[in-house]
Write a protein that holds these residues in place. Structure first.
Motif, mmCIF file in Angstrom:
data_model
loop_
_atom_site.group_PDB
_atom_site.id
_atom_site.type_symbol
_atom_site.label_atom_id
_atom_site.label_comp_id
_atom_site.label_asym_id
_atom_site.label_seq_id
_atom_site.Cartn_x
_atom_site.Cartn_y
_atom_site.Cartn_z
ATOM 1 N N PHE A 1 -2.934 48.420 59.932
ATOM 2 C CA PHE A 1 -3.350 48.364 58.528
ATOM 3 C C PHE A 1 -2.913 47.022 57.949
ATOM 4 N N ASP A 2 -3.790 46.459 57.105
ATOM 5 C CA ASP A 2 -3.510 45.143 56.527
ATOM 6 C C ASP A 2 -2.768 45.317 55.208
ATOM 7 N N PHE A 3 -1.457 45.066 55.240
ATOM 8 C CA PHE A 3 -0.650 45.119 54.019
ATOM 9 C C PHE A 3 -0.525 43.740 53.366
ATOM 10 N N GLY A 4 -1.250 42.747 53.883
ATOM 11 C CA GLY A 4 -1.147 41.393 53.338
ATOM 12 C C GLY A 4 -1.652 41.323 51.907
ATOM 13 N N GLY A 5 -1.105 40.380 51.153
ATOM 14 C CA GLY A 5 -1.465 40.248 49.741
ATOM 15 C C GLY A 5 -1.836 38.824 49.378
ATOM 16 N N THR A 6 -1.983 38.599 48.103
ATOM 17 C CA THR A 6 -2.309 37.276 47.571
ATOM 18 C C THR A 6 -1.325 36.934 46.467
ATOM 19 N N ASP A 7 -1.209 35.639 46.182
ATOM 20 C CA ASP A 7 -0.321 35.179 45.116
ATOM 21 C C ASP A 7 -1.088 34.203 44.241
ATOM 22 N N SER A 8 -1.193 34.503 42.951
ATOM 23 C CA SER A 8 -1.985 33.686 42.037
ATOM 24 C C SER A 8 -1.395 32.303 41.840
ATOM 25 N N ASP A 9 -0.100 32.107 42.149
ATOM 26 C CA ASP A 9 0.540 30.802 41.989
ATOM 27 C C ASP A 9 0.478 29.960 43.261
ATOM 28 N N GLY A 10 -0.098 30.521 44.334
ATOM 29 C CA GLY A 10 -0.162 29.782 45.589
ATOM 30 C C GLY A 10 1.152 29.726 46.334
ATOM 31 N N ASP A 11 2.102 30.616 45.997
ATOM 32 C CA ASP A 11 3.396 30.618 46.687
ATOM 33 C C ASP A 11 3.253 31.213 48.091
ATOM 34 N N SER A 12 4.200 30.877 48.960
ATOM 35 C CA SER A 12 4.196 31.394 50.331
ATOM 36 C C SER A 12 4.796 32.798 50.349
ATOM 37 N N LEU A 13 4.183 33.683 51.150
ATOM 38 C CA LEU A 13 4.632 35.073 51.243
ATOM 39 C C LEU A 13 5.125 35.355 52.663
ATOM 40 N N VAL A 14 6.277 36.022 52.743
ATOM 41 C CA VAL A 14 6.878 36.375 54.032
ATOM 42 C C VAL A 14 7.184 37.875 54.005
ATOM 43 N N TYR A 15 6.752 38.586 55.065
ATOM 44 C CA TYR A 15 6.884 40.041 55.122
ATOM 45 C C TYR A 15 7.941 40.427 56.163
ATOM 46 N N ASP A 16 8.655 41.520 55.868
ATOM 47 C CA ASP A 16 9.551 42.110 56.876
ATOM 48 C C ASP A 16 9.751 43.582 56.558
ATOM 49 N N MET A 17 10.312 44.314 57.544
ATOM 50 C CA MET A 17 10.587 45.731 57.390
ATOM 51 C C MET A 17 11.964 45.910 56.748
ATOM 52 N N VAL A 18 12.083 46.874 55.828
ATOM 53 C CA VAL A 18 13.360 47.178 55.180
ATOM 54 C C VAL A 18 13.528 48.690 55.109
ATOM 55 N N THR A 19 14.783 49.115 54.996
ATOM 56 C CA THR A 19 15.062 50.531 54.798
ATOM 57 C C THR A 19 14.746 50.910 53.359
ATOM 58 N N PRO A 20 13.995 51.983 53.126
ATOM 59 C CA PRO A 20 13.666 52.377 51.750
ATOM 60 C C PRO A 20 14.919 52.649 50.928
ATOM 61 N N LEU A 21 14.819 52.346 49.628
ATOM 62 C CA LEU A 21 15.927 52.564 48.705
ATOM 63 C C LEU A 21 15.918 54.004 48.209
ATOM 64 N N ASN A 22 17.092 54.615 48.167
ATOM 65 C CA ASN A 22 17.246 55.972 47.648
ATOM 66 C C ASN A 22 17.582 55.954 46.153
ATOM 67 N N GLY A 23 18.490 55.049 45.764
ATOM 68 C CA GLY A 23 18.853 54.917 44.362
ATOM 69 C C GLY A 23 19.763 56.015 43.877
ATOM 70 N N HIS A 24 19.762 56.232 42.550
ATOM 71 C CA HIS A 24 20.680 57.186 41.921
ATOM 72 C C HIS A 24 20.030 58.513 41.584
ATOM 73 N N ALA A 25 18.697 58.614 41.658
ATOM 74 C CA ALA A 25 18.008 59.854 41.315
ATOM 75 C C ALA A 25 18.252 60.893 42.411
ATOM 76 N N SER A 26 18.206 62.185 42.030
ATOM 77 C CA SER A 26 18.417 63.279 42.981
ATOM 78 C C SER A 26 17.655 64.496 42.489
ATOM 79 N N ALA A 27 17.662 65.580 43.295
ATOM 80 C CA ALA A 27 16.982 66.805 42.888
ATOM 81 C C ALA A 27 17.598 67.366 41.624
ATOM 82 N N ALA A 28 18.917 67.166 41.450
ATOM 83 C CA ALA A 28 19.583 67.652 40.238
ATOM 84 C C ALA A 28 19.216 66.813 39.017
ATOM 85 N N ASP A 29 18.955 65.529 39.228
ATOM 86 C CA ASP A 29 18.582 64.625 38.129
ATOM 87 C C ASP A 29 17.404 63.783 38.610
#
Length: 751
Positions: A187-215
């Protein structure tokens, strides 16, 4: 089209029973887009499980927090209302399964980022927090209690005292497809940048954050650090789901690939970092989930390419290079088939190292292994005669794809080839009836004409173009007029009416070029030079007058009031140019001063008569002082030759009015009004007062006693005071003129 019975069955078993709580989040990302001035638009795109998610968890708005990097100082919270709610489409609608349905929810609002608040060199970040993810995700622990922190970084709006504008990348097309167990998913996850900046992609672990089932929906998002989801045993950031070929993303293109080894639902995270001039200025994160099911068998289609010429063997990628020559067969033959029955095949051509537009192949799609349909499809790609690789080896990917689920299988043949266009000789240009001498000679008023011929040896259509060395032909009035144009032959005429625009340089070098465009490629002849020498000389005209004396720059003419003066002016020109004799003064101003000027202009000669009648109207009021002469005006007479570079002659004359002579002012200081004794010196008078002159006139005389009492007044400059009815003694007089001058004195009245 394959049967998807197993797909549907597996999806039903996998997603059948979900907890009642709001486990609904598929994924999402943040975006920040610059609008104008200090205005930006902040957007949260959230992907919602439309099949199994709790509808009550579809929020009407989201709360974003904006923080300063480094200090984690909260700058503000921003409410993002829901602005869009749509379904995410499949890549191949025919492969859709009922238990996989995703909504795209867009939350957005405008925000101002003023430079006095957002100037921290470390930059800023935005976060939105929400719980919970789908309970049946297979690659993280306790997914039903796992939240998500949507995260974005952006730079300050000023850098080094200069405005710094940036929009985050527009990336990550939404994904509603599923992967098949054991088959390559892409699947093509590539994007575009209106300012012409360079884009670099990598894999990361998803963020869980502070939210939970209780809140599940905190009142406001918290600051970093955010906790991460916990991978199941054996999985990590670089190995986020069980796979024969690990889940990877191309760092430059954003193309995501994986060949999964287990069925199930798997969450993954991707980061897109933004660089400007080699410096990272921001990032966007997205995590999403991918469903892997058991699909029916689907084999890869097969493609062969045959070089031009009948009976040629199949092209071997990596070994052969095709040579497409002029005057020969210029068609590639492509044969494609698929082992699967009722397979719908599609042909695609994708240039690799060139951008030229390719002709359409004869067959782009078709079905094989169906009664009445062939087992193998044949398509030809014929290159036009003008197609040329210009000596380079071009690479062309010939791709056949089937209609298998979840994504098409492909076979690609990369063809290396060269192509030559027919040989072509450049056009030529020459003079028709060339002159005997160069450069051509011309004067202002002449018309330069020279005919030229353009020819093309291959009979290609030609045009003739006119340029100038160091000048624009149009700027001096020159043009190239087409006379004939047909069958690789064109004639034209250089026509130049030489006028004053040509004065300023002596040599004009015109260049004529013959141009052809075989195969839409410009071909030029050598430039044909046509030099023209412009001869221009101009002698200044001669102005003579009867003004006195004629040898000094400014003559002076003086007249008494009522005096009359006339003068004659004459102009001649050795070049016999048109002459114009005139005055630089406004005619109304001349008339008001009692002056007139009449001129007779002509070729090589001009004459004029000036006349002046001196009057008070001639005098400038500011010059009414006690000098002997009152200034009237200075008149400038000009003689111009009306040619390109005019050489005007000027004569300036100052006109003055002579003030009347005045006797020496010697006032009386005593008189004896004793008529009964000597009958002498009986009156007080002032006969030596300055004479009246235009605006300088006698107004009145007043005589006062020593106590300031007025004893006599008269408005007659010839007054005679007899001293009647006053006692002998000293008296004081005041004489006034209309221009404000006064004369004071005293006089004694003797007994």
């Amino acid at each position: 089209m394959r049967s998807i019975f197993y797909s549907v069955l597996w999806a039903l078993l996998l997603l059948a029973a979900l907890p009642a709580r709001a486990t609904h989040i598929v994924g999402g990302e943040l975006g920040l887009q610059y609008l104008s001035g200090d205005s930006y638009r902040l957007t949260l795109t959230l992907y919602f499980d439309a099949r199994n998610g709790n509808p009550g968890a579809l929020d009407p708005d989201a709360t974003a927090g904006i923080f300063e990097k480094g200090t984690n100082r909260r700058l503000r919270n921003l409410t993002l209302p829901l602005t869009q709610n749509t379904f995410v489409p499949y890549t191949n609608v025919a492969c859709a399964i009922g238990d996989l349905s995703t909504r795209q929810l867009v939350y957005a609002a405008g925000i101002d980022l003023p430079a006095n608040l957002y100037n921290n060199p470390q930059g800023y970040y935005v976060a939105v927090e929400r719980c919970c993810r789908n309970n049946n995700i297979n690659n993280i622990t306790n997914p039903g209690n796992a939240g998500q922190a949507y995260y974005l970084e952006f730079p300050p709006v000023t850098r080094n005292g200069q405005v710094f504008r940036d929009s985050s990348p527009r990336i990550f097309p939404p994904l509603s497809d599923y992967a098949c167990l054991g088959e390559l998913f892409y699947f093509d996850f590539g994007g575009t940048d209106s300012d012409g900046d360079s884009l670099v992609y990598d894999m990361v672990t998803p963020l869980n954050g502070h939210a939970s089932a209780a809140d599940p929906r905190p009142a406001q998002p918290g600051a970093v650090p955010y906790s991460l989801v916990s991978w199941e045993a054996g999985l990590s950031t670089q190995n986020q789901m069980p796979a024969f070929d690990p889940l990877r993303i191309n760092s430059r293109t954003g193309r995501l690939t994986v060949r999964p080894s287990n069925a199930g639902l798997f969450v993954f995270g991707v980061r897109c970092a933004e660089y400007r001039r080699g410096v990272k200025i921001g990032e966007v994160r997205r995590d999403f989930q991918l469903l892997v099911i058991r699909c029916s068998s689907n084999q890869t289609p097969r493609m062969t390419v045959q070089a031009p010429g009948s009976g040629q063997p199949a092209y071997v990628p990596g070994r052969d290079t095709m040579h497409i020559l002029p005057g020969t067969d210029r068609c590639l033959r492509m044969r494609f088939t698929d082992p699967d029955p009722s397979s719908q095949l599609t042909l695609e051509l994708r240039p690799v190292n060139f951008t030229a537009t390719l002709p359409a192949p004869s067959v782009r799609s078709g079905t094989v292994h169906v009664p009445g349909q062939p087992d193998t499809l044949v398509s030809t790609l014929c290159f036009p005669e003008c197609f040329s690789s210009k000596g380079r080896v071009l690479l062309l990917d010939v791709i056949v794809a089937d209609n298998g689920c979840s994504l098409p299988r492909r076979d690609t043949v990369r063809v290396a080839f060269t192509a030559q266009a027919p040989p072509n000789d450049p056009p030529q240009v020459s003079l028709i009836a060339p002159p005997t001498t160069f450069p051509l000679a011309a004067r202002v008023g002449d018309v330069v004409r020279q005919d030229v011929l353009g020819l093309d040896p291959d009979n290609d259509a030609v045009t003739l173009e006119l340029t100038g060395r160091g000048f624009s032909p149009a700027a001096v009035g020159a043009q190239l007029i087409v006379l004939t144009n047909a069958n690789g032959r064109s004639t034209a005429r250089l026509s130049w009416p030489v006028d004053c625009r040509a004065v300023g340089r002596t040599l004009y070098e015109f260049e004529v070029t013959c141009v052809a465009n075989p195969c839409q490629e410009r071909q030029e002849s050598t430039k044909l030079l046509i030099p023209v020498q412009v001869n221009y000389q101009n002698a200044a005209p001669v102005l003579t007058t009867t003004f006195p004396p004629d040898s000094i720059p400014i003559a002076v003419v003086r007249l008494p009031l009522g005096g009359v003066y006339s003068a004659n002016l004459s102009g001649t020109d050795a070049d016999n140019d048109n002459l114009r004799l005139a005055v630089e003064d406004n005619e109304a101003d001349l008339a008001a001063a009692g002056m007139s000027f009449q001129a007779t202009n002509g070729v090589g000669k001009a004459s004029g008569v000036f006349r002046w009648v001196a009057s008070c109207g001639s005098i400038n009021p500011d010059s009414l002082d006690l000098r002997p002469y009152a200034y009237a005006r200075t008149v400038t007479f000009t003689l111009r030759d009306e040619t390109c570079v005019a050489a005007p002659q000027r004569r300036m004359v100052r006109f003055e009015v002579i003030r009347p002579a005045a006797p020496e002012f010697v006032p009386y200081n005593i008189f004896t009004p004793n008529k009964d004794t000597d009958n002498k010196n009986e009156f007080f008078a002032l006969p030596s007062l300055p004479p009246d002159f235009c605006g300088q006139r006698f107004s009145s005389i007043t005589i006062f006693s020593r106590w300031g009492n007025e004893v006599y007044r008269s408005q007659d400059r010839d007054f005679r005071w007899d001293g009647a009815h006053v006692a002998p003694g000293v008296y004081y007089y005041l004489v006034k003129y209309t221009d404000g001058r006064t004369f004071k004195g005293n006089v004694t009245v003797a007994p």
